[in-house]
Design a protein around this motif. Structure first.
Motif, PDB file in Angstrom:
ATOM      1  N   GLN A  77      -0.943   7.714   7.709  1.00 17.12           N
ATOM      2  CA  GLN A  77      -0.345   6.667   6.882  1.00 17.12           C
ATOM      3  C   GLN A  77       1.134   6.344   6.724  1.00 17.12           C
ATOM      4  OE1 GLN A  77      -2.332   3.974   6.434  1.00 17.12           O
ATOM      5  NE2 GLN A  77      -0.805   2.914   5.519  1.00 17.12           N
TER       6      GLN A  77
ATOM      7  N   GLU B 186       3.995   4.153   8.194  1.00 18.10           N
ATOM      8  CA  GLU B 186       4.964   3.165   7.174  1.00 18.10           C
ATOM      9  C   GLU B 186       6.234   3.585   7.385  1.00 18.10           C
ATOM     10  OE1 GLU B 186       3.827   3.628   2.904  1.00 18.10           O
ATOM     11  OE2 GLU B 186       1.752   3.545   3.316  1.00 18.10           O
TER      12      GLU B 186
ATOM     13  N   ARG C 171       7.207   1.420  10.521  1.00 18.45           N
ATOM     14  CA  ARG C 171       7.185   0.277  10.097  1.00 18.45           C
ATOM     15  C   ARG C 171       8.480   0.006   9.549  1.00 18.45           C
ATOM     16  NH1 ARG C 171       1.812  -0.889   7.256  1.00 18.45           N
ATOM     17  NH2 ARG C 171       0.262  -0.236   9.132  1.00 18.45           N
ATOM     18  N   LEU C 172       8.783   0.511   8.525  1.00 17.46           N
ATOM     19  CA  LEU C 172      10.177   0.600   7.888  1.00 17.46           C
ATOM     20  C   LEU C 172      11.379   0.688   8.746  1.00 17.46           C
ATOM     21  CD1 LEU C 172       9.629   2.543   4.549  1.00 17.46           C
ATOM     22  CD2 LEU C 172      10.091   0.122   4.871  1.00 17.46           C
TER      23      LEU C 172
END
Length: 128
Positions: A43, A47, A50-51
Motif C-alpha cells: 500500500q 501510494e 501515485r505521489l
C-alpha cells in the motif's frame, strides 16, 4: 509407579500437543502479521508511486506553463518591436510628407514672390 509413568507420559504428550498447537498458532499469527506488513508495504509503495506520478505530472504541467509564458513573452516582444518599427516608419513618412509640403510651399512662395516682383516692375514701368 507404572501408572505414574503413564500419567507423566500422557501429561507430556498433552503438553507437547498444546505446545505444538501454540507453535502453530504462533506461526499463523506471524504469517498473518507478515501478510499485513507486506500488504502495508504494498500500500505504501502504491501510494509512493501515485505521489511520484502526481509530482511528475505537476512538473510536466509547470514546464508546459513555463514554455507557454516564454512563448507569450517572445510574442509580446515581437509585437512591441513591430509597433516601434511601425511608429518609426510613421514618423519617417510624416517627416517626408512635411518636407514635401514645405518644399511645395517654398516653391509657391518663390513663385508668388516672382509674380509680385513682376507686378511691381510693371507698376513702376507704368508710372514712368
Amino acid at each position: 509407579e507404572e501408572m505414574q509413568l503413564e500419567a507423566e507420559r500422557l501429561e507430556r504428550e498433552h503438553l507437547d500437543r498444546e505446545f505444538d498447537s501454540l507453535e502453530r498458532e504462533k506461526a499463523l499469527l506471524m504469517a498473518e502479521r507478515l501478510d499485513r506488513d507486506w500488504a502495508q508495504r504494498d500500500q505504501i509503495s502504491l501510494e509512493l508511486s501515485r505521489l511520484e506520478e502526481l509530482r511528475s505530472e505537476q512538473s510536466r504541467e509547470r514546464r508546459q506553463q513555463d514554455l507557454q509564458r516564454e512563448e507569450i513573452q517572445r510574442e509580446r516582444e515581437r509585437i512591441l518591436q513591430e509597433c516601434a518599427a511601425l511608429a518609426e516608419r510613421q514618423r519617417d513618412d510624416e517627416r517626408e510628407h512635411l518636407e514635401k509640403e514645405k518644399h511645395e510651399l517654398t516653391l509657391k512662395a518663390e513663385q508668388l514672390e516672382g509674380q509680385h516682383a513682376e507686378s511691381l516692375d510693371r507698376l513702376q514701368g507704368q508710372h514712368r
